[in-house]
Design a protein around this motif. Sequence first.
Motif, mmCIF file in Angstrom:
data_model
loop_
_atom_site.group_PDB
_atom_site.id
_atom_site.type_symbol
_atom_site.label_atom_id
_atom_site.label_comp_id
_atom_site.label_asym_id
_atom_site.label_seq_id
_atom_site.Cartn_x
_atom_site.Cartn_y
_atom_site.Cartn_z
ATOM 1 N N LEU A 53 0.805 -1.220 0.000
ATOM 2 C CA LEU A 53 0.000 0.000 0.000
ATOM 3 C C LEU A 53 0.842 1.275 0.000
ATOM 4 O O LEU A 53 0.303 2.371 0.024
ATOM 5 C CB LEU A 53 -0.936 0.004 1.221
ATOM 6 C CG LEU A 53 -1.976 -1.124 1.260
ATOM 7 C CD1 LEU A 53 -2.785 -1.054 2.541
ATOM 8 C CD2 LEU A 53 -2.899 -1.052 0.040
ATOM 9 N N HIS A 79 -5.669 -5.342 7.096
ATOM 10 C CA HIS A 79 -5.396 -4.438 5.983
ATOM 11 C C HIS A 79 -6.201 -4.767 4.732
ATOM 12 O O HIS A 79 -6.095 -4.039 3.735
ATOM 13 C CB HIS A 79 -3.901 -4.458 5.644
ATOM 14 C CG HIS A 79 -3.026 -3.906 6.721
ATOM 15 N ND1 HIS A 79 -1.951 -4.592 7.235
ATOM 16 C CD2 HIS A 79 -3.082 -2.737 7.411
ATOM 17 C CE1 HIS A 79 -1.372 -3.867 8.188
ATOM 18 N NE2 HIS A 79 -2.042 -2.743 8.309
ATOM 19 N N SER A 124 -9.311 -4.426 3.904
ATOM 20 C CA SER A 124 -10.235 -3.380 3.446
ATOM 21 C C SER A 124 -9.480 -2.273 2.709
ATOM 22 O O SER A 124 -9.999 -1.696 1.740
ATOM 23 C CB SER A 124 -11.012 -2.798 4.634
ATOM 24 O OG SER A 124 -10.130 -2.182 5.569
ATOM 25 N N ARG A 125 -8.267 -1.975 3.136
ATOM 26 C CA ARG A 125 -7.472 -0.940 2.456
ATOM 27 C C ARG A 125 -7.050 -1.398 1.064
ATOM 28 O O ARG A 125 -7.030 -0.605 0.109
ATOM 29 C CB ARG A 125 -6.239 -0.582 3.286
ATOM 30 C CG ARG A 125 -6.539 0.246 4.551
ATOM 31 C CD ARG A 125 -5.242 0.507 5.291
ATOM 32 N NE ARG A 125 -5.417 1.278 6.506
ATOM 33 C CZ ARG A 125 -5.183 2.588 6.620
ATOM 34 N NH1 ARG A 125 -4.801 3.278 5.564
ATOM 35 N NH2 ARG A 125 -5.346 3.204 7.770
ATOM 36 N N LEU A 148 -8.689 -3.515 -0.805
ATOM 37 C CA LEU A 148 -9.899 -3.488 -1.627
ATOM 38 C C LEU A 148 -10.255 -2.062 -2.037
ATOM 39 O O LEU A 148 -10.664 -1.812 -3.187
ATOM 40 C CB LEU A 148 -11.060 -4.133 -0.872
ATOM 41 C CG LEU A 148 -10.930 -5.641 -0.622
ATOM 42 C CD1 LEU A 148 -12.049 -6.133 0.291
ATOM 43 C CD2 LEU A 148 -10.948 -6.412 -1.945
ATOM 44 N N LYS A 149 -10.111 -1.139 -1.129
ATOM 45 C CA LYS A 149 -10.421 0.266 -1.418
ATOM 46 C C LYS A 149 -9.505 0.796 -2.523
ATOM 47 O O LYS A 149 -9.962 1.484 -3.464
ATOM 48 C CB LYS A 149 -10.276 1.116 -0.153
ATOM 49 C CG LYS A 149 -10.615 2.583 -0.347
ATOM 50 C CD LYS A 149 -10.451 3.355 0.969
ATOM 51 C CE LYS A 149 -10.766 4.836 0.771
ATOM 52 N NZ LYS A 149 -10.601 5.608 2.050
ATOM 53 N N LEU A 150 -8.210 0.479 -2.421
ATOM 54 C CA LEU A 150 -7.263 0.919 -3.439
ATOM 55 C C LEU A 150 -7.595 0.313 -4.795
ATOM 56 O O LEU A 150 -7.604 1.011 -5.821
ATOM 57 C CB LEU A 150 -5.839 0.548 -3.022
ATOM 58 C CG LEU A 150 -4.732 0.841 -4.057
ATOM 59 C CD1 LEU A 150 -4.657 2.337 -4.376
ATOM 60 C CD2 LEU A 150 -3.378 0.333 -3.559
ATOM 61 N N ASN A 170 -10.472 -0.859 -5.919
ATOM 62 C CA ASN A 170 -11.708 -0.286 -6.464
ATOM 63 C C ASN A 170 -11.442 1.054 -7.142
ATOM 64 O O ASN A 170 -12.102 1.412 -8.128
ATOM 65 C CB ASN A 170 -12.752 -0.111 -5.354
ATOM 66 C CG ASN A 170 -13.332 -1.436 -4.895
ATOM 67 O OD1 ASN A 170 -13.339 -2.411 -5.641
ATOM 68 N ND2 ASN A 170 -13.814 -1.474 -3.661
ATOM 69 N N LYS A 171 -10.466 1.759 -6.629
ATOM 70 C CA LYS A 171 -10.143 3.078 -7.171
ATOM 71 C C LYS A 171 -9.327 2.988 -8.458
ATOM 72 O O LYS A 171 -9.570 3.749 -9.417
ATOM 73 C CB LYS A 171 -9.368 3.878 -6.115
ATOM 74 C CG LYS A 171 -8.918 5.249 -6.579
ATOM 75 C CD LYS A 171 -8.099 5.937 -5.487
ATOM 76 C CE LYS A 171 -7.559 7.286 -5.978
ATOM 77 N NZ LYS A 171 -6.695 7.933 -4.950
#
Length: 490
Positions: A148, A189, A191-192, A194-196, A198-199
């Motif tokens: 990340l 970690h 969720s982080r 996955l968030k990245l 998705n972006k």
Amino acid sequence: MFLEKDFTQIHELGIDLETVYQQINDFKEGFPFMQLQKAATPNDGVTQLSEEELSELKSLYESKVAKLTPLKFVPASGAATRMFKSLFSFLEEGKSDKSTDQFFDKLSDFAFADDLNKVVPEGADNTTVADYYLTRKGLEYGTLPKGLLKFHKYENGSRTALEEHLVEGANYANNNGKVKLHFTVSPEHLSRFLKLLNKVVPDYEAAYGVKYDISFSEQRRSTDTIAVNMDNTPFREKDGSLLFRPAGHGALLANLNDISADIVFIKNIDNVVPDRIKQPTYAYKKALAGVLLKYQDRIFDYQYQLKEWASEPLLLELSNFFEKELCVLPPIGYEGFNHNEKVMYFQRKLNRPLRVCGVVKNTGEPGGGPFWCKNPDGTTSLQIVESAQVDMDDAAQKAIFNNSTHFNPVDLICSMKNYRNEKFDLLKYRDPKTGFVTQKSKDGKDLQAQELPGLWNGSMADWNTIFVEVPLITFNPVKTVNDLLRDEHQ
């Protein structure tokens, strides 16, 4: 040794009781050292590819990949804490050194510089900058996994290590526009990640004309190992419960075992470079995959031949194939084997997972290297060996280890299916006696911890193995934050 509540705890973790007893026994008896025979060197265990061979093998993979399912497997669960050891000392104790001075002097050269500038108060001193860089006050880099962290600058923005693997996957793990990647992550970690994704995934899919199929897994608690006191009795937490600890990257063998793919590329999360120097990586990844497919075809063909008619000429051919190309020497007494015993020997040795390992010329990096080693079954074969596995008090063994010409940068291409297209159970091809015992502490008390056989050494000890030299430009790990200032990462 154990209380009634201990059995409940062990059961809830999903750990077999016999496994716990075996681990305690391993603490008491220790693990045997590897028996090095000699270093693997060019033309004696390490294959060097000519430009013509590189091109041919690359083309071989490209011609076959459309009918295969390739997958890129990236261990990404480790925290990046060790990257910032000097910075933490500076923040917590006021200690500065050359590395911290370099960090602050070159701050604008890092890919994360813009993000940091947005959160740091105006006129902040270096201590405040470090605080906002490492902690929850700002970027939290001190607690995040490497995947990340922003590694590289580009004209249109900066990329994390995770994103660089998306780019790599699109370039060599691409099957008709579909790219499969698997990351091992820690649950806190996920969720982080996955968030990245998705972006950024839509942009990379558009840029490379692909569709990503990305999966994750976590290091299982059932692979944790029990900790013991210095007298080998179970270590207990303040509440009286047993202490179980993550068992190193060897625990990821269970994750790899769950993967279903025809060819698996394994590469560490931090070993990535900017686009401008990625081409050698792409070429050699494809060429190594070509080596794997070439030898897989030969191994499968020999297995079919053995089923049809195991003639004496075939057994002689197999003997030469193993000794000269797969670098597996038979046990003492092989010459006295009868016909059926030789057939059974080759059937067993052929019917194993296959890996091709990229190795670079040794430049003094810490870590494992390629060696010819004596195995528990009396055979000798190629193994990746870490320094902790070698008896450095034995002058001859130490000399062999220190004279090695190559280093393993954890660049593996794996085939994990047999000639019937059935998955191997990888847990059956590890050497359980290649674990590690380390000394740690908890709550001010010393303890002993145990790591499972490493993913690319002991966990793959009984695989057919081929070492191929790859150029140093394909090996650029980021061990400290200042490594990102090297030319290869700028």
